[in-house]
Design a protein around this motif. Structure first.
Motif, short mmCIF file in Angstrom:
data_model
loop_
_atom_site.label_atom_id
_atom_site.label_comp_id
_atom_site.label_asym_id
_atom_site.label_seq_id
_atom_site.Cartn_x
_atom_site.Cartn_y
_atom_site.Cartn_z
N LYS A 315 -14.37 -38.42 109.16
CA LYS A 315 -13.12 -37.66 109.04
C LYS A 315 -13.33 -36.21 109.50
CE LYS A 315 -9.71 -36.02 105.67
NZ LYS A 315 -9.31 -35.98 104.24
N LYS A 316 -14.45 -35.61 109.10
CA LYS A 316 -14.75 -34.23 109.50
C LYS A 316 -14.93 -34.13 111.00
CE LYS A 316 -17.92 -30.42 108.52
NZ LYS A 316 -19.12 -29.99 107.73
N GLU A 317 -15.64 -35.10 111.60
CA GLU A 317 -15.88 -35.09 113.04
C GLU A 317 -14.57 -35.22 113.82
OE1 GLU A 317 -20.34 -37.22 112.99
OE2 GLU A 317 -18.52 -38.39 113.40
N ILE A 318 -13.72 -36.12 113.38
CA ILE A 318 -12.44 -36.33 114.07
C ILE A 318 -11.55 -35.10 113.92
CG2 ILE A 318 -10.31 -37.69 114.04
CD1 ILE A 318 -12.03 -40.13 113.39
N SER A 319 -11.55 -34.49 112.73
CA SER A 319 -10.74 -33.27 112.53
C SER A 319 -11.14 -32.18 113.52
CB SER A 319 -10.93 -32.75 111.10
OG SER A 319 -10.41 -33.64 110.17
N GLN A 320 -12.43 -32.02 113.75
CA GLN A 320 -12.91 -31.01 114.69
C GLN A 320 -12.50 -31.35 116.12
OE1 GLN A 320 -17.11 -31.04 113.80
NE2 GLN A 320 -16.92 -29.47 112.20
N LYS A 321 -12.59 -32.62 116.49
CA LYS A 321 -12.22 -33.02 117.85
C LYS A 321 -10.72 -32.85 118.12
CE LYS A 321 -15.79 -34.28 120.25
NZ LYS A 321 -16.06 -33.62 121.56
N LEU A 322 -9.90 -33.12 117.10
CA LEU A 322 -8.46 -33.03 117.29
C LEU A 322 -7.98 -31.60 117.47
CD1 LEU A 322 -6.90 -35.72 114.92
CD2 LEU A 322 -7.66 -35.90 117.29
N ARG A 323 -8.86 -30.63 117.19
CA ARG A 323 -8.48 -29.23 117.43
C ARG A 323 -8.37 -28.93 118.92
NH1 ARG A 323 -12.36 -27.27 112.69
NH2 ARG A 323 -10.92 -27.63 110.95
N GLU A 324 -8.83 -29.87 119.75
CA GLU A 324 -8.59 -29.73 121.20
C GLU A 324 -7.09 -29.80 121.51
OE1 GLU A 324 -10.81 -32.77 123.17
OE2 GLU A 324 -12.74 -32.15 122.34
N ILE A 325 -6.34 -30.44 120.63
CA ILE A 325 -4.88 -30.54 120.80
C ILE A 325 -4.20 -29.35 120.13
CG2 ILE A 325 -2.83 -31.95 120.40
CD1 ILE A 325 -4.69 -34.38 120.17
N SER A 326 -4.60 -29.06 118.88
CA SER A 326 -4.03 -27.92 118.13
C SER A 326 -5.02 -27.47 117.08
CB SER A 326 -2.71 -28.32 117.46
OG SER A 326 -2.29 -27.32 116.56
N ASN A 327 -5.19 -26.16 116.96
CA ASN A 327 -6.10 -25.62 115.95
C ASN A 327 -5.60 -25.83 114.53
OD1 ASN A 327 -8.14 -24.62 117.66
ND2 ASN A 327 -6.97 -22.75 118.07
N ASP A 328 -4.29 -26.09 114.39
CA ASP A 328 -3.69 -26.20 113.06
C ASP A 328 -3.47 -27.64 112.61
OD1 ASP A 328 -3.43 -23.39 112.72
OD2 ASP A 328 -1.72 -23.41 114.09
N VAL A 329 -4.00 -28.60 113.35
CA VAL A 329 -3.83 -30.00 112.96
C VAL A 329 -4.69 -30.31 111.73
CG1 VAL A 329 -5.68 -30.82 114.49
CG2 VAL A 329 -3.86 -32.40 113.77
N THR A 330 -4.17 -31.14 110.84
CA THR A 330 -4.93 -31.65 109.70
C THR A 330 -4.75 -33.16 109.64
OG1 THR A 330 -3.08 -31.33 108.18
CG2 THR A 330 -4.65 -29.52 108.37
N ILE A 331 -5.74 -33.85 109.06
CA ILE A 331 -5.60 -35.29 108.91
C ILE A 331 -5.79 -35.66 107.44
CG2 ILE A 331 -6.37 -35.72 111.27
CD1 ILE A 331 -9.03 -36.69 110.16
N HIS A 332 -5.12 -36.74 107.04
CA HIS A 332 -5.21 -37.19 105.66
C HIS A 332 -4.98 -38.70 105.61
CE1 HIS A 332 -0.78 -37.32 105.57
NE2 HIS A 332 -0.82 -36.16 106.20
N ASP A 333 -5.13 -39.27 104.40
CA ASP A 333 -5.03 -40.72 104.21
C ASP A 333 -5.95 -41.45 105.19
OD1 ASP A 333 -3.17 -40.47 102.17
OD2 ASP A 333 -1.47 -40.52 103.53
#
Length: 389
Positions: A315-333
């Motif tokens: 989850k932590k790794e994917i959260s960091q990668k998704l910041r390529e789209i937006s710095n303010d993105v968060t993931i849950h569930d």
């Protein structure tokens, strides 16, 4: 004067969260506004008649429209304070926004009428007679309007009323407009230059601009504006002050009028915790939100698998990668479901409203990031939007 009237007519005046107290403030200020504006109309109309000034007469009728606006404000508070009924289970609080909009429309209409009259006066100029009495009346009027702006602003902030804040903005524009009229009289008296009609144009421009500004402020909550950032931070901080609640997401605030807020949010909890204890914590958090902010909250529990280090790491790794789209993105569930040929990564990705990509485009981008970095995985993604931004 208003403080004295408040002490006389409003019981428990500091308890502004009480709808009855709030309604009393609005109705008292509405009646007081009618009284003051009608006095100003009489005084300015007399001054305009004596001097033959179109600008002063225009300013007088602007005050008459303000008196009408105060009547509408009075009625708005009276109707907005009605209790919920079967047809309107969330109350009638948005009537106050509608009355604020009506006041703005009246202001704009008066402004355009005065604009038309001033243009006609430019085409067919008439002499203006300056005198001490009209000047004194205008000077007193400016002081009264500044006073009205101050008390409307103060009371509007105190009871969180857009209608009273609109009235405050209108009083500011009125005081500026009357100052322009007074200056035009001074120019006519000392330099013998008739700029009365042009002053009328300037007055009408102030009125129109003020009306549009007030309309914008009252339309926004009707359309569903983002909640106050301080309210969002406060709710999140209050929820997270309970050690059992580990995270907050999907916060949505619904505004049904001043003092009528409803919110829903998800709170993350340890999936192995005692559900009865966690439910009690949720109940306490909901009650605390209501007591502090007057906001009726519903909190949904999201369980987390706290013991699975692989899930936490991924989850932590994917959260960091998704910041390529937006710095303010968060993931849950976030969940990992292994299979014979691949592992499904199931999660919600929450993006701020400032991200313009469609949900379909965001899903595609996320799936590409997952397949490029974790080819053995398949992304099953639901896109959420942050309704607080």
């Amino acid at each position: 004067m208003l403080k004295l009237l408040t002490r006389i007519f409003i019981k428990d005046s500091e308890n502004v969260k009480d709808p009855k107290v709030r309604k009393a403030y609005g109705m008292l200020c509405g009646i007081y506004g009618v009284f003051l504006n009608f006095l100003l109309f009489i005084g300015k109309y007399l001054a305009g008649t004596l001097s033959g000034s179109m600008a002063i007469v225009a300013d007088a009728f602007n005050n008459l429209s303000d008196a009408g606006s105060s009547v509408i404000s009075f009625l708005g508070f009276a109707l907005a304070g009605k209790k919920p009924d079967p047809g309107h289970p969330f109350g009638h609080g948005r009537i106050e926004y509608l009355t604020g909009l009506m006041i703005s429309i009246i202001i704009i209409t008066v402004g355009f009428e005065l604009l038309k009259s001033s243009v006609l006066k430019i085409i067919n100029p008439q002499p203006v007679v300056s005198g001490l009495l009209p000047a004194v009346i205008l000077l007193v009027s400016i002081c009264v309007k500044v006073y009205m702006a101050c008390y409307n602003k103060k009371m509007g902030n105190k009871i969180n009323s857009t209608a009273m804040q609109a009235a405050a903005a209108d009083s500011v524009s009125d005081s500026v407009a009357t100052t322009v009229v007074l200056l035009s009289m001074a120019v006519s008296y000392f330099f013998h230059i008739n700029i009365d009609a042009y002053a009328g144009l300037l007055v009408s421009a102030f009125i129109i601009l003020g009306g549009f500004g007030s309309a914008r402020d009252t339309i926004s909550p009707l359309l569903g504006q983002a909640p106050d950032p301080e309210l969002v931070k406060g709710i999140e901080a209050l929820v997270l002050s309970h050690k059992e609640l580990l995270g907050v997401h999907d916060l949505i605030v619904h505004d049904y009028g001043p003092g009528r807020l409803m919110a829903s949010l998800h709170a993350e909890v340890n999936g192995k915790g005692d559900i009865f204890i966690l439910h009690d914590v949720i109940d306490r958090a909901e009650n605390e939100i209501y007591d502090k902010y007057g906001c009726l909250a519903t909190i949904h529990m999201d369980p987390l698998d706290m013991d699975n280090t692989e899930i936490s790491k991924r989850k932590k790794e994917i959260s960091q990668k998704l910041r390529e789209i937006s710095n303010d993105v968060t993931i849950h569930d976030f969940r990992m479901v292994p299979g014979n040929t691949h592992t499904n990564l199931i999660f919600d990705a929450e993006f701020p409203m400032t991200v313009k990509d469609s949900d379909e485009e965001l899903v595609k981008k996320i799936q590409n990031i997952i397949s490029e970095n974790w080819p053995e995985c398949n992304a099953v993604v639901n896109i959420d939007r942050d309704y607080t931004t």
